[in-house]
Design an enzyme around this catalytic site. Structure first.
Site, mmCIF file in Angstrom:
data_model
loop_
_atom_site.group_PDB
_atom_site.id
_atom_site.type_symbol
_atom_site.label_atom_id
_atom_site.label_comp_id
_atom_site.label_asym_id
_atom_site.label_seq_id
_atom_site.Cartn_x
_atom_site.Cartn_y
_atom_site.Cartn_z
ATOM 1 N N HIS A 156 0.833 -1.199 0.000
ATOM 2 C CA HIS A 156 0.000 0.000 0.000
ATOM 3 C C HIS A 156 0.872 1.256 0.000
ATOM 4 C CE1 HIS A 156 -2.382 -3.270 1.707
ATOM 5 N NE2 HIS A 156 -3.474 -2.627 1.332
ATOM 6 N N HIS A 213 -4.092 3.466 -3.368
ATOM 7 C CA HIS A 213 -4.198 2.880 -2.025
ATOM 8 C C HIS A 213 -3.430 1.575 -1.876
ATOM 9 C CE1 HIS A 213 -6.002 1.513 1.767
ATOM 10 N NE2 HIS A 213 -6.177 0.353 1.165
ATOM 11 N N GLU A 239 -16.930 -4.275 25.007
ATOM 12 C CA GLU A 239 -16.033 -5.431 25.020
ATOM 13 C C GLU A 239 -14.920 -5.334 23.982
ATOM 14 O OE1 GLU A 239 -19.594 -7.139 27.147
ATOM 15 O OE2 GLU A 239 -19.310 -5.855 25.391
ATOM 16 N N HIS A 291 -27.595 -15.663 25.683
ATOM 17 C CA HIS A 291 -26.568 -15.483 26.707
ATOM 18 C C HIS A 291 -25.894 -16.795 27.113
ATOM 19 C CE1 HIS A 291 -28.141 -11.489 26.884
ATOM 20 N NE2 HIS A 291 -27.466 -11.157 27.965
#
Length: 658
Positions: free
Chosen positions: A26, A260, A406, A468
Site C-alpha cells: 500500500h 491505495h 467489550e 446469553h
C-alpha cells in the site's frame, strides 16, 4: 531544497520502492502521510540505540496497511532496519512483513492491520502512562512523562472500535494521547463520501478531545504548530486532522483510490523520483539526510541519558519506589497459597465467586495488576476491594471501568500490556467474548500475557436464554494458537488457573467460570496447571473406561465413577481443566492420563462437541450440546440435555457392552 523536505521525500520514495520491489502493498498512505510522520518522529522522545527505553514516546501505526511508511521511518532513523530489509518487504522470513508485527521488527510498538485496533491499543498505552505516573512520580521527579501517538486513517475511524476508544479516552481525560488523522477521503472502493460523511473532528470534540485542523498535509510548520499545541494541553486527549493527498508525489495516481493498495509501477516510480527531486538510485539515502537524522537521534540519546540521571537520583531519594519499579517491570514468579481454603467437600461455590476471592487475594500480593470489566463487575465478580477506581480524578485506581465496550476493552488490555510495567485482566460474560475476539487473537499473535475473566460459562446461565448461553465459544478460543483457555471445575482449579495466568510470559489466558455453585472436589488442586489430571476413580492405566470433563461437568464424572465402581466397573475421571496446557505436556504425561490402549472414552462438556473427538476417537462418545440452549432454570436444562450422573453412567455401561 531544505533537508527536512529531502528527508520526507526520502521516506516517501523508500516506501514506494519497497512496495514496488514486492509487487504488493500500500503506497498511498506512506506518500501522503510522510510529512506528518517525519514531523512527529523528529520531535518525539525516542532513542533508536535503545528502542525499549521505558520513558520513550510511543507511536502506533493504527493504519497498519501503510507499514511501508513505518519501515521507511525505522530505516531512516537507524533502528537497525537495512535497505536489504526494505527490499525484502512482504517476503518470507523478512523483518518487513505485510503489516507491522510487535516482537518481530525492532521499533514496532504494536501489531496492527485490523483497522481501529491501533488507536484502541494507543488508548491502553495512555492509560498505563497515567497509572504509572500517578504511582511513581514525585515532586521534581517526573519518572513517567511521555506521550502516546497514533496515526489513523479513514478506515480506522469507520470501524466501531474507534468510537469506543475515543469515548473512553475523552472520559478519562488522557491528555498525553495524540491522534494524527490522515484525512484523504479515499478508501479502496473510492471516495469516502459513498459511506462516510460525518464531521469527524466534531465527533472527537463531542467525545472530549481538543481538535486541530491542518489544511495542507505538506505544511510541516503547520503540523509542528498543531503538535506543540496538542502537547501543551494535558487535560484533554488531542485529535489532529491533517488533510493529505493519497499517493502524493506520483502525478498519475495521487488523489485516486488506485494509489491505495497496489504498486505504482516502474514508470510512475521514476516519474515520482523526478517530481520529488530524488536520486535515481533505488533505496538511496542522501548523506545530508543521514547527518540530519543523526543530529535528531543525538537529541533522543541525550533525553534518555538525562532520564537515567534523574532516575539515579530518584532511586537514592526514594529507594523503595525504585525497588518497586524494578518489580513491576520485571515481575518474578507469583504463588497463590490459598488452595487449603477450599478443602471442605461439603461446601459449594460458583467459580466466578472463587475467582473474586482469588482476585482480591492477588490484588494484595501483586500490586502491579490493574483490571476491570465491561460494566459487569458485580456479575463477573472482578472488583478489587479497596484498590480505587481508575478515573480522571484518580489515576492510581486499579479498577478499570471500560463501559459496555467489550471490543475496545480487549484492545485496551493489549495496549496496557504492550506499554510495560503492568499486568492486566478484563472481564465480560463468556458469550460476549465474541465481541473481543479480534483483540484476543492479536494478544495471542503478539504473545501478550493478558488475562480474560469470562463468566456465565454455559447453559448454566439458565433463564437468560440462548442469546446469553455460550455454546461454540470454547471451541473458538481453543482453536486460537497461543491462547490458553482454562475452564475450572471448582475453587481450587480456579486458583490454579489464576496462578498459571499470573506467571504466563508469552500467552494470553482465558479463565472461563460458572455462574452456578459447584462442589469442592476432594482431589482437585494445583495439578490443574498441567491441563488434565485424574480427579476420581482408578488410574487411567487400570480403567475400563475413561471419563473426561471440564468445568461444571467434572463433578458429574467424579460421581459417575463411584456409581460405576459399585457395579464392578473401573472408571477413571479426568478433569481437563485446559486442553491447551495439556497439549503442551510431555508425551509421557499425556500417555499416563489418556493411555492410547484405552479406547473406551466419554467426554462431557456443556458446549459444542467440536474438538472433543480428538480425545474420544472412533470408539468414544461425547455428551455435548450441538444446538443453542433455551430459556429455563439451569437445572432443568442440564438434565434435559443429558448432563446428569445417571446419563453418564448409562452411556458408559452402554459403551462397555459394545
Amino acid at each position: 531544497m531544505k533537508v527536512e523536505q529531502k528527508t520526507i521525500n526520502t521516506i516517501r520514495v523508500l516506501a514506494a520502492e519497497a512496495v514496488q520491489e514486492a509487487n504488493s502493498g500500500h503506497p498511498g498512505l506512506p506518500l501522503g502521510s510522510a510529512p506528518m510522520a517525519y514531523t512527529l518522529w523528529a520531535n518525539m522522545a525516542h532513542n533508536p540505540k535503545n528502542p525499549k527505553w521505558e520513558n520513550r514516546d510511543r507511536f502506533v501505526l493504527s493504519a497498519g496497511h501503510g507499514s511501508a511508511l513505518l519501515y521507511a521511518l525505522l530505516h531512516v532513523f537507524n533502528y537497525g532496519l537495512t535497505a536489504e530489509d526494505l527490499k525484502n518487504f512482504r517476503q518470507e522470513g523478512s523483518l518487513t512483513p505485510g503489516h507491522p508485527e510487535y516482537g518481530h521488527t525492532v521499533g514496532v510498538e504494536a501489531t496492527t492491520g485490523p483497522l481501529g485496533q491501533g488507536i484502541a491499543m494507543a488508548v491502553g498505552m495512555a492509560i498505563a502512562e497515567k497509572h504509572l505516573s500517578a504511582e511513581f512520580n514525585k515532586e521534581g521527579y517526573p519518572i513517567v512523562d511521555h506521550y502516546t501517538y497514533t496515526l489513523v486513517g479513514d478506515g480506522c475511524l469507520m470501524e466501531g472500535i474507534s468510537y469506543e476508544a475515543a469515548a473512553l479516552a475523552g472520559t478519562l481525560e488522557l491528555g498525553k494521547l495524540i491522534v494524527f488523522y490522515d484525512s484523504n477521503n479515499i478508501t479502496i472502493e473510492g471516495n469516502t463520501s459513498i459511506a462516510f460523511k460525518e464531521n469527524v473532528r466534531a465527533r472527537f470534540e463531542a467525545q472530549g478531545f481538543e481538535t486541530f485542523l491542518v489544511e495542507d498535509g505538506n505544511d510541516i510548520e503547520a503540523i509542528k504548530k498543531a503538535l506543540d499545541a496538542a502537547k501543551a494541553n494535558t487535560s484533554k486527549p488531542s485529535f489532529i486532522e491533517v488533510k493529505t493527498q493519497i499517493g502524493y508525489g506520483c502525478p498519475k495516481k495521487q488523489g485516486k483510490s488506485v494509489a491505495h493498495g497496489e504498486p505504482l509501477g516502474q514508470e510512475n516510480l521514476a516519474e515520482m523520483r523526478s517530481f520529488l527531486e530524488h536520486h535515481d538510485q533505488a533505496f538511496f539515502v542522501e548523506d545530508e539526510v543521514k547527518v540530519h537524522i543523526e543530529e535528531l537521534n543525538q537529541e533522543g540519546t541525550k533525553k534518555e541519558a538525562e532520564w537515567h540521571k534523574l532516575f539515579e537520583s530518584y532511586a537514592k531519594t526514594y529507594p523503595e519506589y525504585a525497588k518497586k519499579w524494578e518489580q513491576w517491570h520485571n515481575p518474578g514468579e507469583v504463588k497463590l497459597d490459598i488452595y487449603d481454603k477450599y478443602q471442605d467437600t461439603s461446601k459449594k461455590m460458583a467459580t466466578r465467586v472463587a475467582s473474586y476471592e482469588v482476585i482480591n487475594h492477588m490484588a494484595d500480593v501483586v500490586d502491579y495488576i490493574i483490571g476491570g470489566s465491561a460494566d459487569l463487575a458485580p456479575s463477573t465478580k472482578t472488583y478489587m476491594n479497596g484498590k480505587g477506581d481508575f478515573s480522571s480524578e484518580d489515576y492510581r485506581g486499579r479498577n478499570l471501568h471500560f463501559g459496555i465496550r467489550e471490543h475496545v476493552m480487549g484492545a485496551i488490555a493489549n495496549g496496557i500490556t504492550l506499554h510495560g510495567g503492568l499486568r492486566t485482566f478484563c472481564s465480560t460474560f463468556f458469550v460476549f467474548s465474541d465481541y473481543m475476539k479480534n483483540p484476543m487473537r492479536l494478544a495471542a499473535l503478539m504473545k501478550l500475557p493478558v488475562t480474560y475473566v469470562l463468566t456465565h460459562d454455559s447453559i448454566g446461565v439458565g433463564e437468560d436464554g440462548p442469546t446469553h448461553q455460550p455454546i461454540e465459544q470454547l471451541a473458538m478460543l481453543r482453536s486460537t494458537p497461543n491462547l490458553v483457555t482454562f475452564r475450572p471445575a471448582d475453587a481450587k482449579e480456579t486458583v490454579a488457573a489464576w496462578e498459571y495466568a499470573l506467571n504466563s510470559k508469552k500467552e494470553p489466558v482465558a479463565i472461563v467460570l460458572s455462574r452456578q455453585d459447584l462442589p469442592f472436589l476432594e482431589k482437585s488442586g494445583e495439578e490443574a496447571k498441567k491441563g488434565a489430571y485424574v480427579i476420581g476413580g482408578v488410574a487411567p492405566k487400570d480403567a475400563d473406561i475413561l471419563l473426561i470433563a471440564t468445568g461444571s461437568e467434572v463433578h458429574l464424572i467424579e460421581q459417575a465413577t463411584k456409581v460405576l465402581a459399585e457395579e464392578g466397573i473401573k472408571a477413571s475421571a479426568i478433569s481437563m481443566a485446559s486442553v491447551d496446557v495439556f497439549e503442551n505436556q510431555p508425551n509421557e504425561y499425556k500417555e499416563s492420563i489418556l493411555p492410547s490402549n484405552k479406547i473406551k472414552r466419554i467426554a462431557i462438556e456443556a458446549a459444542t462437541s467440536f474438538g472433543w473427538h480428538k480425545y474420544t476417537g472412533f470408539e468414544g462418545a461425547v455428551i455435548s450440546l450441538d444446538t443453542f440452549g433455551e430459556s429455563a432454570p439451569a437445572g432443568i436444562i442440564f438434565k434435559k440435555q443429558g448432563f446428569a450422573v445417571e446419563n453418564v453412567v448409562n452411556q458408559a455401561k452402554q459403551m462397555l457392552r459394545k
